[in-house]
Design a protein around this motif. Structure first.
Motif, short mmCIF file in Angstrom:
data_model
loop_
_atom_site.label_atom_id
_atom_site.label_comp_id
_atom_site.label_asym_id
_atom_site.label_seq_id
_atom_site.Cartn_x
_atom_site.Cartn_y
_atom_site.Cartn_z
N ASN A 80 -6.16 0.31 -1.79
CA ASN A 80 -5.74 1.36 -2.72
C ASN A 80 -4.36 1.84 -2.29
O ASN A 80 -3.99 1.70 -1.12
CB ASN A 80 -6.72 2.54 -2.66
CG ASN A 80 -6.95 3.01 -1.24
OD1 ASN A 80 -7.66 2.36 -0.48
ND2 ASN A 80 -6.34 4.11 -0.86
N SER B 259 -10.64 4.95 -2.32
CA SER B 259 -10.82 3.53 -1.98
C SER B 259 -11.52 2.78 -3.11
O SER B 259 -12.33 3.35 -3.84
CB SER B 259 -11.67 3.40 -0.71
OG SER B 259 -11.00 3.89 0.41
N SER C 81 -8.07 -0.38 3.28
CA SER C 81 -8.66 -0.30 1.95
C SER C 81 -7.58 -0.62 0.91
O SER C 81 -6.41 -0.25 1.08
CB SER C 81 -9.27 1.07 1.71
OG SER C 81 -8.34 2.09 2.01
N LYS D 10 0.81 -1.23 0.00
CA LYS D 10 0.00 0.00 0.00
C LYS D 10 0.84 1.27 0.00
O LYS D 10 0.32 2.36 -0.18
CB LYS D 10 -0.87 0.00 1.26
CG LYS D 10 -2.35 -0.04 0.97
CD LYS D 10 -3.16 0.25 2.21
CE LYS D 10 -3.60 1.69 2.24
NZ LYS D 10 -4.95 1.94 1.82
MG MG Z 1 -8.09 3.77 3.40
#
Ligand code: MG
Ligand code: TXA
Length: 318
Positions: free
Chosen positions: A136, A142, A134, A47
């Motif tokens: 992303n 998201s 999330s 991430k």
């Molecule tokens: Mg998030």
């Protein structure tokens, strides 16, 4: 590219030694074993997320949760009983089983029992809870569809469990206690009104980006790449109508602007329809052949408050 599929056994097999994307009713998550510091480190790496921003631990059951916490204060327990499984995350004192890296060393960790049937089944196949932010890259919008995850993280993960478009479409509402007072740290897919109906008035503390209790609420969150402004569209159009904008209207299309350059948030005028579509529409606006995004706020009640919070954070004033 990641494989997109709906095999729970394949997802569970990958989760023994790596991270995969999972559907939830709120947004897609990037999941790994919450109790294994190696897997959690892998989540942060994929991430590109700073380690001071803690993760949410997704649990299958109260039995599993009870091993991970040392106390379940009454007002929060009442919320769990009313709204779990569902779009609600609770900050609870963690037991020694939850590693520091999962909750950035804080005394409390964030817990949620998700409602999506696929992730419930997946959790029941595993003997550990799932840490899942999330799915992303840090700071971007998201994902609410498997293809959103594929477009951004597909090259970095082996598998995306496809559960269809997310029903709620906003991240979970985060609630904890400050000096015993129930406090909302992030507005989300469960409305403040619904929470207050169960436990009475709550505080809302969502804007201090320096507050270590809500380190994820940074101003840059949920940002598209294009310049975006949110506010009164009459005023915004006076200034930017000639600068090739795309409009994000809440429900009613404007008659004074080309229809094909307007994206409608809510199909039926409801807050829940707008919430379910918000992140997909923001991505469409970001990909639209336009110089900037001009958006109007939702009516400020129910999920409209969380929608407006996301629109405000997505706006970057350039
Ligand atoms: Mg998030
Ligand atoms: O709906 C959701 O909550 C989704 C799905 C996948 O479950 N997850 C999600 O995770 O939105 P993420 O990582 O994008 O957001 C987690 C938020 C962050 O703002 C983080 O700062 C906050 O939860 N958080 C996590 N643990 C915390 C803690 N111990 N204290 C305060 N805030 C915490």
């Amino acid at each position: 590219m990641a494989k997109i599929g709906s095999s729970l056994h394949e997802a569970a097999a990958f989760l023994q030694h790596t991270v995969v994307a999972i559907p939830t009713e709120t947004v897609y998550g990037l999941a790994g074993n919450a109790l294994d510091p190696m897997r959690v480190a892998e989540i942060f790496k994929v991430k590109n997320r700073p380690f001071f921003d803690p993760l949410i631990v997704h649990v299958a059951s109260y039995a599993q949760l009870s091993t991970l916490i040392t106390d379940f204060p009454e007002p929060l327990k009442k919320l769990a009983d009313a709204f779990w499984p569902g779009p609600l995350t609770l900050l609870l004192p963690r037991s020694g089983i939850v590693p520091d890296i999962t909750c950035s060393g804080l005394p409390e960790a964030a817990f949620r029992m998700p409602a999506h049937p696929l992730v419930q089944e997946l959790l029941s196949l595993l003997d550990f809870p799932l840490a899942a932010p999330s799915a992303n890259p840090f700071g971007y919008v998201s994902p609410t569809k498997a293809e959103h995850v594929q477009a951004q993280l597909g090259a970095l993960i082996p598998y995306i469990l496809d559960g269809g478009p997310c029903r709620v479409g906003l991240e979970s509402t985060i609630v904890g206690l400050i000096a015993r007072k129930p406090t909302i740290f992030r507005l989300g897919g469960l409305s403040q009104e619904a929470i207050e109906q169960m436990i009475g008035p709550v505080d809302v503390q969502i804007n201090q980006s320096s507050d270590p209790r809500a380190p994820g609420m940074l101003k840059s969150h949920y940002s598209p790449r294009k310049p975006m402004l949110t506010g009164n569209l009459d005023l915004l159009l006076q200034r930017y109508a000639d600068d090739n904008p795309v409009l994000l209207v809440f429900h009613e299309y404007r008659s004074d602007f080309p229809r094909e350059r307007q994206l409608q948030l809510s199909i039926d005028g409801s807050d829940s329809s707008a919430a379910a579509r918000l992140f997909d529409i923001l991505r469409q606006a970001d990909d639209f052949p336009a110089n900037r995004i001009l958006a109007e706020y939702a009516p400020e009640f129910g999920l409209g408050k969380a929608i407006n919070d996301r629109l405000r954070r997505a706006s970057n004033f350039s």
